[in-house]
Motif scaffolding. Structure first.
Motif, PDB file in Angstrom:
ATOM      1  N   ARG A 192      10.485 -32.300 -25.976  1.00  0.00           N
ATOM      2  CA  ARG A 192      11.095 -33.483 -25.509  1.00  0.00           C
ATOM      3  C   ARG A 192      11.623 -33.842 -24.213  1.00  0.00           C
ATOM      4  O   ARG A 192      11.172 -34.737 -23.543  1.00  0.00           O
ATOM      5  CB  ARG A 192      12.172 -33.998 -26.414  1.00  0.00           C
ATOM      6  CG  ARG A 192      11.830 -34.547 -27.890  1.00  0.00           C
ATOM      7  CD  ARG A 192      12.833 -35.082 -28.708  1.00  0.00           C
ATOM      8  NE  ARG A 192      12.487 -35.389 -30.232  1.00  0.00           N
ATOM      9  CZ  ARG A 192      12.944 -34.701 -31.040  1.00  0.00           C
ATOM     10  NH1 ARG A 192      13.864 -33.577 -31.070  1.00  0.00           N
ATOM     11  NH2 ARG A 192      12.577 -34.940 -32.198  1.00  0.00           N
ATOM     12  N   ASN A 214       8.943 -35.700 -22.151  1.00  0.00           N
ATOM     13  CA  ASN A 214       9.846 -37.114 -22.127  1.00  0.00           C
ATOM     14  C   ASN A 214       9.068 -38.098 -23.453  1.00  0.00           C
ATOM     15  O   ASN A 214       9.006 -39.178 -23.328  1.00  0.00           O
ATOM     16  CB  ASN A 214       9.568 -37.844 -20.846  1.00  0.00           C
ATOM     17  CG  ASN A 214      10.787 -39.083 -20.957  1.00  0.00           C
ATOM     18  OD1 ASN A 214      11.832 -39.191 -21.617  1.00  0.00           O
ATOM     19  ND2 ASN A 214      10.466 -40.157 -20.187  1.00  0.00           N
ATOM     20  N   ARG A 215       8.696 -37.342 -24.292  1.00  0.00           N
ATOM     21  CA  ARG A 215       8.034 -37.794 -25.481  1.00  0.00           C
ATOM     22  C   ARG A 215       8.672 -37.449 -26.755  1.00  0.00           C
ATOM     23  O   ARG A 215       9.239 -36.126 -26.849  1.00  0.00           O
ATOM     24  CB  ARG A 215       6.509 -37.891 -25.498  1.00  0.00           C
ATOM     25  CG  ARG A 215       5.908 -38.130 -24.300  1.00  0.00           C
ATOM     26  CD  ARG A 215       5.119 -39.499 -24.321  1.00  0.00           C
ATOM     27  NE  ARG A 215       4.039 -39.565 -25.424  1.00  0.00           N
ATOM     28  CZ  ARG A 215       2.730 -39.228 -24.917  1.00  0.00           C
ATOM     29  NH1 ARG A 215       2.435 -39.096 -23.582  1.00  0.00           N
ATOM     30  NH2 ARG A 215       1.928 -39.458 -25.772  1.00  0.00           N
ATOM     31  N   GLU A 216       8.614 -38.194 -27.758  1.00  0.00           N
ATOM     32  CA  GLU A 216       9.102 -37.735 -29.186  1.00  0.00           C
ATOM     33  C   GLU A 216       8.018 -36.919 -29.833  1.00  0.00           C
ATOM     34  O   GLU A 216       6.740 -37.329 -29.768  1.00  0.00           O
ATOM     35  CB  GLU A 216       9.457 -39.030 -30.072  1.00  0.00           C
ATOM     36  CG  GLU A 216      10.808 -39.684 -29.491  1.00  0.00           C
ATOM     37  CD  GLU A 216      11.955 -38.564 -29.802  1.00  0.00           C
ATOM     38  OE1 GLU A 216      12.169 -37.877 -30.749  1.00  0.00           O
ATOM     39  OE2 GLU A 216      12.991 -38.584 -28.438  1.00  0.00           O
ATOM     40  N   GLU A 272      12.891 -29.515 -29.238  1.00  0.00           N
ATOM     41  CA  GLU A 272      13.835 -30.161 -28.314  1.00  0.00           C
ATOM     42  C   GLU A 272      13.299 -29.873 -26.890  1.00  0.00           C
ATOM     43  O   GLU A 272      13.325 -30.576 -26.049  1.00  0.00           O
ATOM     44  CB  GLU A 272      15.208 -29.477 -28.520  1.00  0.00           C
ATOM     45  CG  GLU A 272      15.869 -30.261 -29.893  1.00  0.00           C
ATOM     46  CD  GLU A 272      15.911 -31.904 -29.634  1.00  0.00           C
ATOM     47  OE1 GLU A 272      16.358 -32.292 -28.865  1.00  0.00           O
ATOM     48  OE2 GLU A 272      15.552 -32.332 -30.990  1.00  0.00           O
ATOM     49  N   ILE A 304       2.336 -35.174 -30.230  1.00  0.00           N
ATOM     50  CA  ILE A 304       2.794 -35.951 -29.425  1.00  0.00           C
ATOM     51  C   ILE A 304       1.764 -36.934 -28.854  1.00  0.00           C
ATOM     52  O   ILE A 304       1.994 -38.170 -28.730  1.00  0.00           O
ATOM     53  CB  ILE A 304       3.330 -35.076 -28.265  1.00  0.00           C
ATOM     54  CG1 ILE A 304       4.675 -34.530 -28.505  1.00  0.00           C
ATOM     55  CG2 ILE A 304       3.611 -35.900 -27.032  1.00  0.00           C
ATOM     56  CD1 ILE A 304       5.253 -33.397 -27.722  1.00  0.00           C
TER      57      ILE A 304
END
Length: 328
Positions: free
Chosen positions: A268, A272-274, A265, A199
């Motif tokens: 995320r 709040n990041r892919e 998941e 990330i």
């Protein structure tokens, strides 16, 4: 005057957190570590002895200087893949080191020993809720070396009255919520810190090994326990011995695992990041699902894995990853 506890591997990930929990419980943890994989900067809660378990004189000196009421043994080589490539190294370091430690412990008159074992002693028993009565059939030198130490403890208990508690667990995650210590390995092999590194751009991507497992999302399932919950269990085990309640073997887990995709998941949602991922083939020896029960620890020790939720473990690990980390 507070009682001392000798903590082997006290500069490592789990050992450092155990030292913090011991300190908070009123003990003085003495971290004994050769710094091969530990960090001097992680020793914050009591004295430090730089020593190697292959050096009996160093162990004797530490026990003589601090006269602990117990030994808490975390120090070990623990990479399963390496143990399959170089089994002699794991038998030599883990088993001979533990034998030195046990003999020194008995010679020093210390009567209480808490051992950090592993669910790897069970081997590949896929899809079974592993507990203390599950047959132990390790399939690699790491698990076999830990099982050998468990047997040594029983022998030393019978021969010398060495009281002992054994803990078995799988994947440890998270970090001290106060930010004093956290997870830091070189090389890093654990899923959550590897995912957070991806990330943050510290590595190109997270590799997902296998997406065709017979699970709801195709990725394998593992049990995770928060490092602070784990450390607290070890202190509860220590108190059991000091209170004269007898030996015990305890599995530590949540009783329900998470798939690799579920971990991704959850990250995320927390960050709040892919997560950049690369899909890879299955790794040899990876089981579909490995989950540990902990009913006995909850009943007999009063243990509660209260932090061992995915959001909490990832949140604490994420906060730690934003810090500079340890030095030396």
């Amino acid at each position: 005057m507070a009682d001392h506890v000798l903590v082997t591997g006290g500069a490592g990930y789990i050992g450092a957190h155990a030292c913090k929990v011991l300190r908070n419980a009123g003990f003085v943890p003495v971290a004994f570590d050769n710094l091969a994989t530990g960090w001097r900067g992680a020793v914050k809660f009591g004295p430090f002895v730089q020593g190697d378990l292959m050096d009996r004189a160093a162990i004797d000196a530490a026990l003589s200087q601090y006269r602990p009421v117990a030994v808490m043994h975390f120090a070990a080589l623990s990479l399963v893949g390496v143990s399959m490539q170089d089994p002699g190294l794991y038998w030599r370091v883990n088993v001979n080191g533990a034998l030195n430690l046990l003999e020194a412990t008995v010679a020093a008159g210390v009567k209480n020993f808490v051992f950090s074992s592993t669910c790897a002693t069970y081997g590949d028993q896929d899809g079974v809720l592993l507990d203390e009565d599950t047959p132990q059939r390790p399939i690699n030198a790491y698990g076999a070396s830990k099982l050998a130490i468990e047997e040594m403890l029983r022998n030393f208990g019978a021969a010398y009255g060495l009281n002992h508690v054994i803990f078995r667990y799988f994947n440890v995650a998270g970090a001290d919520p106060d930010g004093e210590v956290g997870e830091q390995h070189t090389p890093e092999t654990h899923l959550i810190p590897l995912m957070l590194d991806a990330i943050e751009g510290k590595r190109a991507a997270l590799t997902v090994f296998g997406t065709d497992y017979p699970t709801p999302d195709g990725t394998c399932i593992r049990d995770y326990v928060h490092v602070m919950d784990l450390a607290e269990a070890h202190v509860l085990g220590l108190r059991r011995l000091l209170d004269g309640q007898g030996d015990g073997v305890f599995c530590l887990g949540t009783g329900s695992g998470f798939s690799v995709r579920e971990v991704i998941e959850a990250s995320r949602a927390v960050t709040n990041r892919e997560v950049p991922i690369v899909l890879g083939d299955r790794r040899a020896g990876d089981a579909v699902a490995l989950v540990s029960g902990s009913a006995r620890a909850m009943r007999d020790l009063g243990w509660e894995p209260k932090r061992s939720t995915l959001p909490q473990m990832i949140r604490d690990a994420w906060a730690w990853s934003q810090k500079p980390g340890f030095e030396g």
